[in-house]
Design a protein around this motif. Structure first.
Motif, PDB file in Angstrom:
ATOM      1  N   MET A   1       0.845  -1.190   0.000  1.00  0.00           N
ATOM      2  CA  MET A   1       0.000   0.000   0.000  1.00  0.00           C
ATOM      3  C   MET A   1       0.885   1.246   0.000  1.00  0.00           C
ATOM      4  O   MET A   1       1.812   1.360   0.775  1.00  0.00           O
ATOM      5  N   ILE A   2       0.557   2.192  -0.875  1.00  0.00           N
ATOM      6  CA  ILE A   2       1.307   3.444  -0.880  1.00  0.00           C
ATOM      7  C   ILE A   2       0.739   4.347   0.200  1.00  0.00           C
ATOM      8  O   ILE A   2      -0.435   4.674   0.189  1.00  0.00           O
ATOM      9  N   THR A   3       1.558   4.725   1.133  1.00  0.00           N
ATOM     10  CA  THR A   3       1.164   5.673   2.166  1.00  0.00           C
ATOM     11  C   THR A   3       2.242   6.715   2.274  1.00  0.00           C
ATOM     12  O   THR A   3       3.252   6.680   1.586  1.00  0.00           O
ATOM     13  N   GLU A   4       2.016   7.667   3.176  1.00  0.00           N
ATOM     14  CA  GLU A   4       3.079   8.632   3.441  1.00  0.00           C
ATOM     15  C   GLU A   4       4.305   7.940   4.001  1.00  0.00           C
ATOM     16  O   GLU A   4       5.407   8.439   3.945  1.00  0.00           O
ATOM     17  N   LEU A   5       4.083   6.737   4.550  1.00  0.00           N
ATOM     18  CA  LEU A   5       5.210   5.990   5.100  1.00  0.00           C
ATOM     19  C   LEU A   5       6.143   5.543   3.990  1.00  0.00           C
ATOM     20  O   LEU A   5       7.335   5.395   4.177  1.00  0.00           O
ATOM     21  N   THR A   6       5.552   5.277   2.834  1.00  0.00           N
ATOM     22  CA  THR A   6       6.365   4.798   1.715  1.00  0.00           C
ATOM     23  C   THR A   6       6.333   5.812   0.586  1.00  0.00           C
ATOM     24  O   THR A   6       6.375   5.467  -0.577  1.00  0.00           O
ATOM     25  N   HIS A   7       6.223   7.076   0.952  1.00  0.00           N
ATOM     26  CA  HIS A   7       6.057   8.142  -0.031  1.00  0.00           C
ATOM     27  C   HIS A   7       7.153   8.170  -1.073  1.00  0.00           C
ATOM     28  O   HIS A   7       6.927   8.465  -2.223  1.00  0.00           O
ATOM     29  N   LYS A   8       8.371   7.820  -0.653  1.00  0.00           N
ATOM     30  CA  LYS A   8       9.490   7.889  -1.592  1.00  0.00           C
ATOM     31  C   LYS A   8       9.800   6.533  -2.200  1.00  0.00           C
ATOM     32  O   LYS A   8      10.850   6.312  -2.754  1.00  0.00           O
ATOM     33  N   ARG A   9       8.852   5.627  -2.066  1.00  0.00           N
ATOM     34  CA  ARG A   9       9.082   4.263  -2.533  1.00  0.00           C
ATOM     35  C   ARG A   9       9.423   4.213  -4.010  1.00  0.00           C
ATOM     36  O   ARG A   9      10.178   3.377  -4.446  1.00  0.00           O
ATOM     37  N   PHE A  10       8.830   5.132  -4.794  1.00  0.00           N
ATOM     38  CA  PHE A  10       8.992   5.060  -6.235  1.00  0.00           C
ATOM     39  C   PHE A  10      10.036   6.025  -6.759  1.00  0.00           C
ATOM     40  O   PHE A  10      10.100   6.292  -7.940  1.00  0.00           O
ATOM     41  N   ALA A  11      10.903   6.557  -5.870  1.00  0.00           N
ATOM     42  CA  ALA A  11      11.866   7.572  -6.295  1.00  0.00           C
ATOM     43  C   ALA A  11      13.278   7.117  -6.059  1.00  0.00           C
ATOM     44  O   ALA A  11      14.062   7.781  -5.427  1.00  0.00           O
ATOM     45  N   ALA A  12      13.643   5.947  -6.567  1.00  0.00           N
ATOM     46  CA  ALA A  12      15.007   5.448  -6.370  1.00  0.00           C
ATOM     47  C   ALA A  12      15.963   6.154  -7.296  1.00  0.00           C
ATOM     48  O   ALA A  12      15.648   6.477  -8.411  1.00  0.00           O
ATOM     49  N   ALA A  13      17.209   6.404  -6.833  1.00  0.00           N
ATOM     50  CA  ALA A  13      18.226   7.062  -7.644  1.00  0.00           C
ATOM     51  C   ALA A  13      19.539   6.354  -7.502  1.00  0.00           C
ATOM     52  O   ALA A  13      20.396   6.760  -6.754  1.00  0.00           O
ATOM     53  N   PRO A  14      19.763   5.302  -8.209  1.00  0.00           N
ATOM     54  CA  PRO A  14      20.984   4.526  -8.046  1.00  0.00           C
ATOM     55  C   PRO A  14      22.212   5.287  -8.478  1.00  0.00           C
ATOM     56  O   PRO A  14      22.191   5.979  -9.466  1.00  0.00           O
ATOM     57  N   LEU A  15      23.242   5.211  -7.709  1.00  0.00           N
ATOM     58  CA  LEU A  15      24.531   5.738  -8.088  1.00  0.00           C
ATOM     59  C   LEU A  15      25.199   4.745  -8.997  1.00  0.00           C
ATOM     60  O   LEU A  15      24.711   3.655  -9.229  1.00  0.00           O
TER      61      LEU A  15
ATOM     62  N   PRO B   1       5.199  -3.250  12.458  1.00  0.00           N
ATOM     63  CA  PRO B   1       6.664  -3.250  12.472  1.00  0.00           C
ATOM     64  C   PRO B   1       7.287  -2.995  11.098  1.00  0.00           C
ATOM     65  O   PRO B   1       8.260  -2.245  10.989  1.00  0.00           O
ATOM     66  N   ASP B   2       6.712  -3.592  10.030  1.00  0.00           N
ATOM     67  CA  ASP B   2       7.309  -3.373   8.712  1.00  0.00           C
ATOM     68  C   ASP B   2       7.058  -1.957   8.233  1.00  0.00           C
ATOM     69  O   ASP B   2       7.896  -1.367   7.538  1.00  0.00           O
ATOM     70  N   GLU B   3       5.906  -1.361   8.569  1.00  0.00           N
ATOM     71  CA  GLU B   3       5.659   0.039   8.205  1.00  0.00           C
ATOM     72  C   GLU B   3       6.650   0.949   8.923  1.00  0.00           C
ATOM     73  O   GLU B   3       7.166   1.907   8.331  1.00  0.00           O
ATOM     74  N   LEU B   4       6.917   0.661  10.191  1.00  0.00           N
ATOM     75  CA  LEU B   4       7.899   1.445  10.941  1.00  0.00           C
ATOM     76  C   LEU B   4       9.267   1.349  10.282  1.00  0.00           C
ATOM     77  O   LEU B   4       9.949   2.362  10.079  1.00  0.00           O
ATOM     78  N   GLY B   5       9.674   0.124   9.938  1.00  0.00           N
ATOM     79  CA  GLY B   5      10.974  -0.048   9.293  1.00  0.00           C
ATOM     80  C   GLY B   5      11.060   0.655   7.959  1.00  0.00           C
ATOM     81  O   GLY B   5      12.057   1.324   7.661  1.00  0.00           O
ATOM     82  N   ASN B   6      10.016   0.541   7.133  1.00  0.00           N
ATOM     83  CA  ASN B   6      10.020   1.222   5.840  1.00  0.00           C
ATOM     84  C   ASN B   6      10.064   2.729   6.001  1.00  0.00           C
ATOM     85  O   ASN B   6      10.748   3.435   5.259  1.00  0.00           O
ATOM     86  N   LEU B   7       9.308   3.223   6.967  1.00  0.00           N
ATOM     87  CA  LEU B   7       9.286   4.659   7.230  1.00  0.00           C
ATOM     88  C   LEU B   7      10.683   5.169   7.564  1.00  0.00           C
ATOM     89  O   LEU B   7      11.152   6.176   7.025  1.00  0.00           O
ATOM     90  N   ILE B   8      11.369   4.461   8.453  1.00  0.00           N
ATOM     91  CA  ILE B   8      12.702   4.881   8.897  1.00  0.00           C
ATOM     92  C   ILE B   8      13.718   4.753   7.778  1.00  0.00           C
ATOM     93  O   ILE B   8      14.492   5.676   7.505  1.00  0.00           O
ATOM     94  N   PHE B   9      13.720   3.615   7.085  1.00  0.00           N
ATOM     95  CA  PHE B   9      14.755   3.388   6.079  1.00  0.00           C
ATOM     96  C   PHE B   9      14.470   4.111   4.768  1.00  0.00           C
ATOM     97  O   PHE B   9      15.389   4.341   3.981  1.00  0.00           O
ATOM     98  N   ASP B  10      13.224   4.493   4.514  1.00  0.00           N
ATOM     99  CA  ASP B  10      12.952   5.414   3.404  1.00  0.00           C
ATOM    100  C   ASP B  10      13.709   6.717   3.626  1.00  0.00           C
ATOM    101  O   ASP B  10      14.316   7.273   2.706  1.00  0.00           O
ATOM    102  N   GLN B  11      13.652   7.201   4.849  1.00  0.00           N
ATOM    103  CA  GLN B  11      14.308   8.469   5.173  1.00  0.00           C
ATOM    104  C   GLN B  11      15.825   8.325   5.101  1.00  0.00           C
ATOM    105  O   GLN B  11      16.520   9.224   4.615  1.00  0.00           O
ATOM    106  N   ILE B  12      16.336   7.193   5.574  1.00  0.00           N
ATOM    107  CA  ILE B  12      17.777   6.959   5.503  1.00  0.00           C
ATOM    108  C   ILE B  12      18.221   6.875   4.055  1.00  0.00           C
ATOM    109  O   ILE B  12      19.282   7.391   3.685  1.00  0.00           O
ATOM    110  N   ASN B  13      17.411   6.239   3.221  1.00  0.00           N
ATOM    111  CA  ASN B  13      17.751   6.109   1.807  1.00  0.00           C
ATOM    112  C   ASN B  13      17.987   7.471   1.173  1.00  0.00           C
ATOM    113  O   ASN B  13      18.886   7.638   0.350  1.00  0.00           O
ATOM    114  N   ASP B  14      17.184   8.461   1.565  1.00  0.00           N
ATOM    115  CA  ASP B  14      17.338   9.801   1.018  1.00  0.00           C
ATOM    116  C   ASP B  14      18.662  10.444   1.434  1.00  0.00           C
ATOM    117  O   ASP B  14      19.160  11.334   0.749  1.00  0.00           O
ATOM    118  N   GLY B  15      19.216  10.002   2.573  1.00  0.00           N
ATOM    119  CA  GLY B  15      20.466  10.583   3.044  1.00  0.00           C
ATOM    120  C   GLY B  15      21.664   9.679   2.866  1.00  0.00           C
ATOM    121  O   GLY B  15      22.745   9.961   3.392  1.00  0.00           O
TER     122      GLY B  15
END
Length: 794
Positions: free
Chosen positions: A1-15, A250-264
């Motif tokens: 499910m797309i939520t604000e928790l996974t808001h950046k799910r579709f914005a990957a930017a591979p180096l 628990p998985d929503e919490l993890g996705n929420l946190i690591f989505d943010q880490i992914n951006d940084g």
């Protein structure tokens, strides 16, 4: 499910993922250096199966009467007394009845499977309890988010070596972000972001034996990255309010946190690379100190949490069920044919930082015009509207089939931006920016986020194996051919051996709320305001990915072999050398003379650990290769070995002060490529280091050396796993729109007053306003001057 928790799910930017060639038959080995490393890391990586018990690679006994899955859970230290489960029902959480266990004092765990061996790839979940501690320091694990890993079946009763860590959790997060949900693609993407070539799912705390020094250094670097990622995750976890946490699984919490880490993650990697220079001793490195920098303040803040909208829920379903369809080709029986004029458009939104300046200039002009009107006894002009500084501008990249022939299509890539040529108007219009416009000076293309000079895939020069020479690529165009089935197409060039595969999947936007769709599918800034609109029946979007089919071998080479590309005074002209991609620093000579052979750039093995510095010129070793590093210091590299060998060591040095150099603990490796179409030596430097100009705002690939026309030269090898947008300095995109969807987006956002022109045009508008200010001031001065017309009008 797309939520604000996974808001950046579709914005990957591979180096860029830097490839490593696997070579055999090495003739040279730094046995002393290798011995030291193996003694430091001596581990078992095999399982003895001749007895009733075996071990999982770290000495823990395993009962062989039942099939088992085993591994280690760790962050910067092993986790003791953590819960581990196999997610058999694939719901990303540990449920009652699922196989589970607890980690021991070394972070190790074993799960028996009495119902039979593992037959499908299964998520492994590690969660903490009040009893969970960091095994080495004894500190309590004070976090609530789960760590994820994967157990992969191998056709036997024993699946071992499953390493669950913050890095494997980044992979799980990337799987969730990808439209395809493909695990292998996620691993490649995360490895690319980390800038590594080693197995990122390996136990970095206790890596395999027999590693090269470069590989051992790389696992130590991954350990530091994991430490910073974990500290950042803990801080984000602490900042989430209890009421928000209560609404999360628990998985929503993890996705929420690591989505943010992914951006940084880019910042994390940059800081860790720098730390390898500034604090080389692992005992002096502290991940918690790293994230105390102000640059991490926003990343540490609690993310926004809100319920998913019906549009986002439906959008996720449509993306998951997107059809294999390409706008570039139509299927007729068993054949596919290109469609002339077919196109897709992707979008990025940005803030215009010059709007406030334009507002100030317009207000200044209005004040002068009011003063002039009063002097001339004429009506005062109406006050100008003040632009909203939250307005955004767009860059649209259009791929369009401009010519078709048989089963091929020439596809051009163009950039469009909004423009405004009247400083008194707020209206914008669509402007196509092409390479032609850039080259004749009508538009400063260096102001674009996606530069047309690199937007077209073949502007880079490369080797032509057909012509046995090095030349410029074809006019920046890509030739597309159908591959296997409708929707999979390939681009190639005979002159450069460049080849990329692009895969399209189409889904409808009909009836969806545009604001939610734009927030998910469009890159860059969010759309300001609150109003929205609904997409029409013909609006479609595409999920697509482009990947290289084979590696690209690049080298800087002037067209025709002429032209002075050497930007330093006193260096040979390119009309003599054919190109200025020359390797300077020939041993025992001067930097003004390029090396002629590979042997000229090699030191004897006996000198690799000596304090040999050679002759110094202008405070720099003249017989070393100049390289760039993760800090602003001056770095050089020396290659040790023999020209007759297949591999050797690269030592790195940093200038501590003029004429004084220190040897870094990090080492690289050079290898003679056995599979190359021409003879070359590949240089594998530690992460964060680049030879010559190999880092042009992005990583081009690992460097190589080759001999040609009497000189030793350099180039870069780009592996096939690279993200193509990264390679050609384009904005990272995963979604595109058809013309109908794009037109509706631009028309409606313009109607809502949310769009403004590109800053290039804003700068022109400011110049026009300033010219009008000067002219108006001159009129006022003329009236007020002795002999002026005063307040009289004609």
């Amino acid at each position: 499910m797309i939520t604000e928790l996974t808001h950046k799910r579709f914005a990957a930017a591979p180096l860029l993922l830097v490839g490593v060639m696997v070579l055999t038959g090495c003739k040279w080995d730094n046995s002393e250096d290798y011995q030291i490393r193996s003694e430091q890391t001596g581990t078992e990586d095999s399982i003895e199966t001749g007895d009733e018990t075996s071990n999982d690679g770290s000495g823990t006994p395993i009962d062989n009467t039942d099939p088992v899955v085993s591994g280690v859970a760790a962050t910067s230290e092993p986790l003791e007394n953590a819960n581990v489960c196999l997610d058999i029902n694939d719901n990303a959480q540990c449920d009652e009845g699922e196989p589970s266990t607890t980690t021991d004092s070394r972070g190790e765990w074993i799960i028996r499977l009495p119902d039979g061996r593992l037959t499908t790839s299964t998520r492994v979940i590690v969660t903490t309890t009040d009893e969970t501690r960091l095994a080495d320091s004894g500190e309590i694990a004070t976090w609530n988010f789960p760590l994820f890993g994967w157990a992969i079946p191998n056709g036997t009763d024993t699946v071992s070596g499953v390493f669950v860590s913050p890095i494997s959790t980044l992979v799980e997060n990337e799987i969730n972000r990808l439209p395809s949900g493909d695990r292998d693609e996620a691993i490649r993407n995360v490895a690319s972001k980390l800038g590594t070539t080693v197995n990122i799912l390996e136990n970095y705390l206790n890596p395999p034996a027999g590693l090269t020094p470069t590989e051992q250094d790389e696992y130590q670097r991954l350990e530091r990255i994991a430490e910073v990622v974990n500290e950042l995750a803990i801080e984000i976890d602490r900042n989430i309010p209890d009421e928000d946490r209560a609404s999360l699984t628990p998985d929503e919490l993890g996705n929420l946190i690591f989505d943010q880490i992914n951006d940084g993650l880019e910042q994390v990697v940059e800081d860790v690379n720098r730390s390898l220079i500034e604090t080389p001793d692992n005992r002096d490195f502290d991940g918690e100190t790293v994230i105390q920098q102000t640059v991490y303040d926003e990343l540490k803040a609690a993310p926004e949490i809100s319920a998913p909208s019906p549009t986002l829920t439906e959008l996720e379903t449509r993306i998951a069920n997107a059809q294999n369809n390409s706008p570039f080709f139509e299927k007729s029986g068993f054949e596919t044919y290109p469609v002339n004029g077919a196109q897709t458009i992707d979008l990025h939104f940005f803030r215009n930082p010059l709007i406030s300046t334009l507002n100030a200039r317009r207000a200044q002009l209005h004040d002068l015009e009011v003063e002039l009107a009063n002097l001339q006894n004429t009506p005062e002009p109406p006050a100008p509207s003040m632009r909203d500084t939250n307005q955004i501008y767009y860059e649209a990249r259009r791929r369009i089939a401009v010519d078709t022939e048989l089963d091929a299509a020439i596809v051009d890539i163009q950039i469009a931006v909004p423009r405004n040529n009247d400083f008194r108007s707020d209206a914008t219009s669509f402007q196509i920016i092409s390479e032609t416009i850039c080259t004749d000076g009508d538009f400063q293309c260096d102001e674009l986020m996606s530069k047309p000079g690199r937007v077209r895939a073949l502007v880079w020069s490369g080797f032509s194996f057909r012509e046995q020479t090095i030349q410029t690529g074809h006019a920046g165009q890509q030739r597309y051919l159908p591959l296997f089935e409708l929707g999979d197409i390939v681009a190639n060039s005979q002159s450069t051996q460049f080849s990329s595969e692009m895969n399209f999947r189409e889904f409808s936007l009909d009836g969806l709320d545009a604001r939610d769709v734009i927030e998910e599918l469009v890159g860059g800034e969010s759309v300001p305001g609150t109003n929205s609109f609904t997409f029409g029946s013909e609006a479609k979007a595409y999920t697509f990915s482009e990947a290289l089919v084979a590696e690209i071998v690049l080298s800087t080479w002037p067209a025709g072999g002429t032209g002075n590309l050497c930007d330093a005074p006193g260096l040979p002209d390119a009309s003599v050398t054919g190109s200025c991609n020359l390797v300077y620093g020939r041993i025992g000579t001067t930097t003004g003379q390029p090396a002629q052979t590979f042997a000229d750039a090699l030191y004897p093995v006996a000198q690799q650990n000596s304090d040999y510095t050679s002759l110094l010129e202008n405070g720099k070793p003249v017989d070393a290769l100049a390289i760039s590093g993760p800090t602003d210091d001056v770095f050089v590299a020396r290659l040790f070995g023999s020209a007759s060998n297949d591999d050797g060591i690269i030592k790195l040095y940093r200038q501590s002060e003029l004429g004084d150099w220190e040897t870094l603990q990090l080492t690289g490796r050079w290898e003679r490529s056995q599979e190359a179409s021409f003879e070359r030596i590949d240089l594998h430097l530690p992460a964060g280091f680049h030879y010559s100009d190999a880092k042009l705002g992005f990583e081009l690939g690992h460097a190589y050396l080759f001999e040609r026309d009497g000189y030793l030269r350099h180039g870069w090898v780009v592996p096939e796993t690279v993200n193509v947008d990264s390679l050609f300095n384009r904005k990272q995109v995963r979604y595109a729109f058809n013309q109908e969807a794009f037109n509706q987006i631009i028309t409606e956002l313009n109607r809502l007053g949310l769009l403004t022109e590109h800053p290039y045009y804003t700068r022109q508008l400011i110049e026009d306003v300033e010219a009008a200010i000067q002219q108006t001031q001159e009129q006022i001065d003329n009236i007020n001057s002795p002999g002026g017309s005063g307040g009289q009008t004609e």
